[in-house]
Design a protein around this motif. Sequence first.
Motif, short mmCIF file in Angstrom:
data_model
loop_
_atom_site.label_atom_id
_atom_site.label_comp_id
_atom_site.label_asym_id
_atom_site.label_seq_id
_atom_site.Cartn_x
_atom_site.Cartn_y
_atom_site.Cartn_z
N ALA A 215 0.83 -1.21 0.00
CA ALA A 215 0.00 0.00 0.00
C ALA A 215 0.87 1.26 0.00
O ALA A 215 0.61 2.21 -0.75
N GLN A 216 1.92 1.26 0.82
CA GLN A 216 2.75 2.46 0.95
C GLN A 216 3.55 2.76 -0.30
O GLN A 216 3.88 3.91 -0.57
N THR A 217 3.89 1.71 -1.06
CA THR A 217 4.79 1.92 -2.20
C THR A 217 4.04 2.12 -3.52
O THR A 217 4.65 2.05 -4.59
N GLN A 218 2.75 2.38 -3.43
CA GLN A 218 1.98 2.68 -4.65
C GLN A 218 2.42 4.00 -5.27
O GLN A 218 2.05 4.32 -6.40
N THR A 219 3.18 4.80 -4.52
CA THR A 219 3.60 6.12 -4.99
C THR A 219 4.42 6.07 -6.27
O THR A 219 4.44 7.02 -7.02
N GLY A 220 5.13 4.96 -6.46
CA GLY A 220 5.95 4.84 -7.66
C GLY A 220 7.33 5.47 -7.54
O GLY A 220 8.05 5.58 -8.53
N ALA A 221 7.73 5.89 -6.35
CA ALA A 221 9.07 6.47 -6.17
C ALA A 221 10.12 5.48 -6.65
O ALA A 221 10.02 4.28 -6.40
N ALA A 222 11.14 5.99 -7.34
CA ALA A 222 12.17 5.11 -7.91
C ALA A 222 12.98 4.43 -6.83
O ALA A 222 13.41 3.29 -6.98
N ARG A 223 13.21 5.15 -5.74
CA ARG A 223 14.01 4.58 -4.65
C ARG A 223 13.21 4.63 -3.36
O ARG A 223 12.68 5.67 -2.98
N VAL A 224 13.13 3.49 -2.70
CA VAL A 224 12.46 3.41 -1.41
C VAL A 224 13.51 3.06 -0.36
O VAL A 224 14.27 2.11 -0.53
N VAL A 225 13.59 3.86 0.69
CA VAL A 225 14.49 3.56 1.80
C VAL A 225 13.64 3.13 2.99
O VAL A 225 12.77 3.88 3.44
#
Lengths: 154, 112
Positions: free
Chosen positions: B35-45
């Motif tokens: 759910a949190q990574t639906q943003t599509g950000a290229a890098r997730v930390v």
Amino acid sequence: MGVDGVATDRQNDSLDLSFPATEAEASKGIATLSARLAAQGLPSCKSDDVKIALAEAINNVVKHAYAGIAPTNIRVDCCLFKDQLVIRITDTGKPMPDLQPPKGIPASVDTSVQELPEGGFGWILIHRLASEIHYERRDGSNLLLLRFEFDDAS
Amino acid sequence: MGLSSSTTGNTQVISVHSDRIDAAMAIQFKEDMRAQTQTGAARVVLDLSAVEFIDSSGLGAIVASMKQLGDGRRLDLAGLHPIVEKVFRLTRMDTVFRLFASLDDAMTASAD
């Protein structure tokens, strides 16, 4: 208080613990035993190793020995010596396949992201951390013994 | 289990607000990460500084979280306690993820 108080104190720091074979109860039981072992003198250099291996061994019982059957209690007995710790985990769930603990051979991680393993890490960790692993099926119970030697150099 | 998120440029920081990621919460963690990574950000930390224990199920859930990001996106890990780092090292997952001692270290490192 008197005798009762003493008995209660002993109960609270006992290195023997029983809890239902569910994920939530196992999570609490692992935390409780790890804290008691540290309080009773398990060397700090070993406490992380023991906690990791103990958690994996207990989680395996919950996940595999009780798969599809009603949970009963898992019993964990710890004997802490000057130079080693022996943990015995007893349950009345299903026996291990082939009546032996899995060898914990690591899957390759030199692969593409989508091919990476998401499981099978538990026995890898136990084999790498415990000095000795012994399993037997006896009278309808699983007995898993994990021994940890304390190396002064570690 | 609680996750919170903030995004700066192409980098999304997700912080774990739990002292453990274990078998009892691994499935929930994976779903919350999805759910949190639906943003599509290229890098997730993933900020693990509050996490004092992880087991193999938790490790599996983090691997699954990286897989569900899909191609072209990466998951880096920051703030690992020694016991958490040890689980990654013993399973050789330290060679798969980039591990940073702190969130600050992760943020000053380049995206690749």
